[in-house]
Design a protein around this motif. Structure first.
Motif, PDB file in Angstrom:
ATOM      1  N   ASN A 119       0.802  -1.227   0.000  1.00  0.00           N
ATOM      2  CA  ASN A 119       0.000   0.000   0.000  1.00  0.00           C
ATOM      3  C   ASN A 119       0.833   1.275   0.000  1.00  0.00           C
ATOM      4  OD1 ASN A 119      -2.501   1.651   0.557  1.00  0.00           O
ATOM      5  ND2 ASN A 119      -1.306   2.103   2.413  1.00  0.00           N
ATOM      6  N   HIS A 169      -0.110   8.295  -5.076  1.00  0.00           N
ATOM      7  CA  HIS A 169      -1.246   9.210  -5.000  1.00  0.00           C
ATOM      8  C   HIS A 169      -0.750  10.575  -4.519  1.00  0.00           C
ATOM      9  CE1 HIS A 169      -3.896   5.434  -4.488  1.00  0.00           C
ATOM     10  NE2 HIS A 169      -4.203   5.972  -5.652  1.00  0.00           N
ATOM     11  N   VAL A 183      -9.496   6.768   2.651  1.00  0.00           N
ATOM     12  CA  VAL A 183      -8.769   5.646   3.257  1.00  0.00           C
ATOM     13  C   VAL A 183      -7.901   4.953   2.202  1.00  0.00           C
ATOM     14  CG1 VAL A 183      -9.077   3.331   4.269  1.00  0.00           C
ATOM     15  CG2 VAL A 183     -10.390   5.269   5.155  1.00  0.00           C
ATOM     16  N   GLU A 184      -8.422   4.870   0.985  1.00  0.00           N
ATOM     17  CA  GLU A 184      -7.684   4.176  -0.076  1.00  0.00           C
ATOM     18  C   GLU A 184      -6.628   5.057  -0.746  1.00  0.00           C
ATOM     19  OE1 GLU A 184     -10.618   2.575  -2.776  1.00  0.00           O
ATOM     20  OE2 GLU A 184     -11.447   1.250  -1.228  1.00  0.00           O
ATOM     21  N   GLN A 185      -6.928   6.351  -0.899  1.00  0.00           N
ATOM     22  CA  GLN A 185      -6.039   7.144  -1.752  1.00  0.00           C
ATOM     23  C   GLN A 185      -5.241   8.233  -1.049  1.00  0.00           C
ATOM     24  OE1 GLN A 185      -7.996   8.191  -5.429  1.00  0.00           O
ATOM     25  NE2 GLN A 185      -8.957   6.181  -5.578  1.00  0.00           N
ATOM     26  N   ASP A 197       1.578   6.905  -0.555  1.00  0.00           N
ATOM     27  CA  ASP A 197       0.571   5.908  -0.888  1.00  0.00           C
ATOM     28  C   ASP A 197       0.661   5.502  -2.362  1.00  0.00           C
ATOM     29  OD1 ASP A 197      -1.814   4.605   0.453  1.00  0.00           O
ATOM     30  OD2 ASP A 197      -2.719   5.325  -1.412  1.00  0.00           O
ATOM     31  N   HIS A 232      -6.839  -0.224   2.759  1.00  0.00           N
ATOM     32  CA  HIS A 232      -6.292   0.973   2.130  1.00  0.00           C
ATOM     33  C   HIS A 232      -6.078   0.840   0.620  1.00  0.00           C
ATOM     34  CE1 HIS A 232      -5.847   2.944   6.010  1.00  0.00           C
ATOM     35  NE2 HIS A 232      -5.453   1.768   6.472  1.00  0.00           N
ATOM     36  N   ILE A 233      -6.540  -0.258   0.051  1.00  0.00           N
ATOM     37  CA  ILE A 233      -6.501  -0.424  -1.403  1.00  0.00           C
ATOM     38  C   ILE A 233      -7.849  -1.023  -1.829  1.00  0.00           C
ATOM     39  CG2 ILE A 233      -5.366  -1.508  -3.390  1.00  0.00           C
ATOM     40  CD1 ILE A 233      -2.760  -1.578  -1.891  1.00  0.00           C
TER      41      ILE A 233
END
Ligand code: ABC
Ligand code: CA
Length: 508
Positions: A119, A169, A183-185, A197, A232-233
Motif C-alpha cells: 500500500n 497518490h 482511506v484508499e487514496q 501511498d 487501504h486499497i
C-alpha cells in the motif's frame, strides 16, 4: 499452499528483529529506542524446535524488504517502511538465509507466511519548511474529493522500483476513516514520517506489484501471505493480487465492524478477526468485562460458515485468523494481572472457527503495552520451556489437532453458543470440543463453574477428558444435563464417538 491446506495449521507470529539472533542471546533490546535489536532469519532457523515443540506448524515473519531508517520514529526494524521492494533487508541476513529458513520449515512440514506491504512506502520529508499542512488551490483542484492536499516533498527516485511521482497518490493524510476513498487514496503516516501511498489505480503500477508477489512466492518458497493495510486499497486490486500470489492470502483489515471486514472476503482468502478481538479484550480484560458481547456480536464468515453470497468463482474456503495479541496492540497481560482472565482469553484462539495465530512472547508471559513496548526481544526470556504459557499453548495446539483428527468435519462445523444460566460464564460447542469460558477471575474463591451440557450433545456414558486439568469426566446417563466442574474436556480415545470435550476453568 492453498487456503484448504492452511485450514488445519496453527501460526506463530514473530517480529523477525526480535525473535532470535544467530549469535548472542544476551544482546540487550530497549524497545523504546525503536531500533534494530539484531534478530535475523538465521536466528529463526536455529530456533524452530522451540516453535514446533509448542505445536505450531506455521511461522509468520516480518516484511522482508529493505526499510527506511533514521526517522523521527526510529528505524524500520519492524519491516513496514519500504524503500526498496525488490531488495531484502540486510539487517535480517542474506537472501540465502531467508531461503534456508524456508527450506528448514518445509523439511519439518511447516509453512512460511510472509507479511507483505504494497500500500505504501516510507520516505523522509525533504525539508521541514514544506512539511506543514497547506491547501494549495492548484493541487486541491486535482483531487478535490480528498480534501486538503499537502505540500510535502518526497525524493521519489529513492523509492524502488516505483520511482516516479505518478506512481503515488497525491499527498494527503488520511483524516476521515469513514471516507473510503480517502482511506484508499490518501497517505498513512504523518508529517514527520509520511508513508507515500502507492497509486494502485495505475495499471502499470498494479502489474509491477502483481509480478512482485508472484516472483516473491516462487523465489522464497512462500506458503502464504499476510497482507498489510488491506482496507487501504480497493477490493478489486486484491482479487488480482491473490490470484497472482497463488497461495493463501490473509488480510489485515483493522476494524471492529464485522460486515466491513467481511466485505474483503473473496478478494483475499481470509481476514484477521479484528472484530472479535475488540470484543475479546472487553470480555476478559477485567472481571466486570462484558462477556456476552462476544456471544452477541455478529461474527465473520469462516470456513465453517461461509458467506451466503460466496463468489462462485472462488473454490477456496474462507479462513478467518483468530488472535489475542499482535505487534500493533498492547499485549493482553498489560490489561490485567489476573491469571484466570489471561488463561481464558488465550483459550479463545484455539477453540472457535478461526485459524489460530499466537504472537511470539505470549508463551513467556510478556506484558508489554502498546507499540513499541509490545515488541520485546524474546532471547531475553531464555526461551524457557517450563513456563505456564508454553504448557498451555502446547495443550491447546494438541487439543485442536486431536479434534481435527477425531472429527473429519471439525473444521467445517460452525462453533455455536450454548446459553448458560450462570453469570460470567459462556459455553462454546464445536464438536468434539466444548469450551466453558468465565471472566469471574482468580480472586473469587467460592466460584466453581458448572457445566450444563445439553442432552444429545454427547452420548450418555461418554468419557470426556478435561484437557486442562487432565482428568476424566463421564457424561451422565439419566438426566438431560450433566454437571462437571472445572477444566477443559476432550473425549477419551475410543470411548463413544467423535467427541473430545473442552472445558475451561479458572487457574488452579
Ligand atoms: C509508528 C510508531 C507509533 C506511532 C506511529 C505514528 O508510528 O511505532 O508508536 O504512533 C508500522 C509500524 C508502526 C508504525 C507505523 C506507522 O508503521 O509497525 O510501529 O507506528 O509508521 C499495519 C501494520 C502495522 C504497520 C502498518 C504500516 C500497517 O500492522 O504494524 O505499522 O505499514 C491503521 C491501518 C492498519 C495499520 C495500523 C497501524 O494503522 O489501517 O493497517 N496496521 C483506526 C483505523 C485503523 C487504523 C487504526 C490505528 O485506527 O480505523 O485503520 O489502523 O491507527 C476501533 C475501530 C478501528 C480503529 C480503532 C482505533 O478503534 O473499529 O477502525 O482503528 O474501534
Ligand atoms: Ca492506498
Amino acid at each position: 499452499a492453498s487456503a484448504s491446506e492452511w485450514a488445519s495449521k496453527s501460526i506463530y507470529q514473530l517480529v523477525t528483529d526480535r525473535f532470535a539472533t544467530s549469535t548472542n542471546s544476551s544482546t540487550p533490546c530497549d524497545t523504546s529506542q525503536r531500533t534494530y535489536c539484531g534478530g535475523s532469519w538465521a536466528g529463526i532457523t536455529q530456533h524452530l524446535d522451540y516453535i514446533q515443540d509448542m505445536g505450531f506448524d506455521a511461522v509468520w515473519i516480518s516484511p522482508i524488504s529493505k526499510n527506511l531508517d533514521g526517522t523521527a520514529y526510529g528505524d524500520g526494524y519492524h519491516g513496514y517502511w519500504l524503500t526498496d521492494l525488490d531488495t531484502t533487508s540486510s539487517r535480517f541476513g542474506t537472501a540465502q538465509d531467508l531461503k534456508n529458513l524456508s527450506a528448514a520449515l518445509h523439511a519439518r512440514g511447516m509453512y512460511l507466511m510472509l507479511d507483505v506491504v504494497v500500500n505504501h512506502f516510507a520516505a523522509l520529508p525533504q525539508n521541514s519548511s514544506s512539511s506543514s499542512l497547506l491547501s494549495t488551490a492548484s493541487k486541491t483542484s486535482l483531487t478535490s474529493p480528498l480534501g486538503d492536499l499537502l505540500d510535502i516533498s518526497i525524493n521519489f527516485p529513492d523509492l524502488l522500483p516505483l520511482s516516479k511521482e505518478a506512481d503515488f497518490h497525491p499527498a494527503c493524510f488520511i483524516a476521515d476513516y469513514t471516507n473510503q476513498t480517502e482511506v484508499e487514496q490518501c497517505w498513512l503516516g504523518d508529517e514527520k514520517l509520511p508513508l507515500p501511498d502507492v497509486n494502485t489505480e495505475d495499471p502499470d503500477v498494479v502489474e509491477t506489484l502483481y509480478k512482485w508477489i508472484a516472483d516473491m512466492v516462487k523465489e522464497y518458497g512462500v506458503d502464504g501471505v499476510r497482507i498489510d493495510t488491506v482496507k487501504h486499497i480497493r477490493r478489486a486490486f486484491w482479487e488480482g493480487f491473490t490470484q497472482r500470489a497463488g497461495v493463501f492470502t490473509l488480510g489485515e483489515v483493522e476494524t471492529d465492524n464485522a460486515t466491513y471486514a467481511a466485505s474483503y472476503l473473496g478478494a483475499v482468502d481470509g481476514v484477521l478477526d479484528y472484530p472479535t478481538w475488540y470484543k475479546l479484550i472487553m470480555a476478559f480484560a477485567s472481571v466486570s468485562g462484558n462477556l456476552s458481547a462476544i456471544q452477541d456480536a455478529p461474527s465473520l464468515p469462516s470456513l465453517a460458515s461461509p458467506p451466503s453470497s460466496s463468489p462462485s468463482s472462488k473454490s477456496q474456503p474462507i479462513l478467518t485468523g483468530s488472535f489475542l495479541e499482535n505487534h500493533d496492540q498492547p499485549r493482553f497481560p498489560s490489561f490485567t494481572h489476573d491469571v484466570a482472565l489471561r488463561k481464558n482469553a488465550m483459550v479463545w484462539t484455539f477453540v472457535g472457527d478461526g485459524l489460530p495465530i499466537v504472537y511470539y512472547g505470549q508463551e513467556q508471559g510478556y506484558e508489554g503495552g502498546g507499540d513499541p513496548s509490545n515488541r520485546e526481544a524474546l532471547w531475553l526470556s531464555g526461551y524457557k520451556s517450563d513456563k505456564p504459557g508454553v504448557a498451555l499453548l502446547k495443550t491447546l495446539n494438541g487439543v485442536r489437532k486431536q479434534a481435527i483428527k477425531a472429527n473429519e468435519s471439525f473444521l467445517a462445523t460452525p462453533a455455536r453458543w450454548i446459553t448458560q444460566t450462570e453469570p460470567s460464564t459462556i459455553m462454546l460447542s464445536k464438536p468434539p470440543l466444548l469450551t466453558l469460558f468465565t471472566n469471574v477471575g482468580a480472586n473469587d474463591s467460592t466460584y466453581q463453574p458448572t457445566w450444563r451440557i445439553p442432552a444429545g450433545l454427547y452420548a450418555p456414558g461418554t468419557t470426556l477428558i478435561d484437557v486442562l486439568a487432565c482428568r476424566a469426566v463421564a457424561v451422565g446417563s439419566g438426566g438431560n444435563e450433566t454437571s462437571a466442574v472445572g477444566g477443559v474436556v476432550s473425549e477419551a480415545e475410543g470411548a463413544g464417538k467423535d467427541a473430545a470435550r473442552e472445558k475451561k476453568k479458572r487457574d488452579g
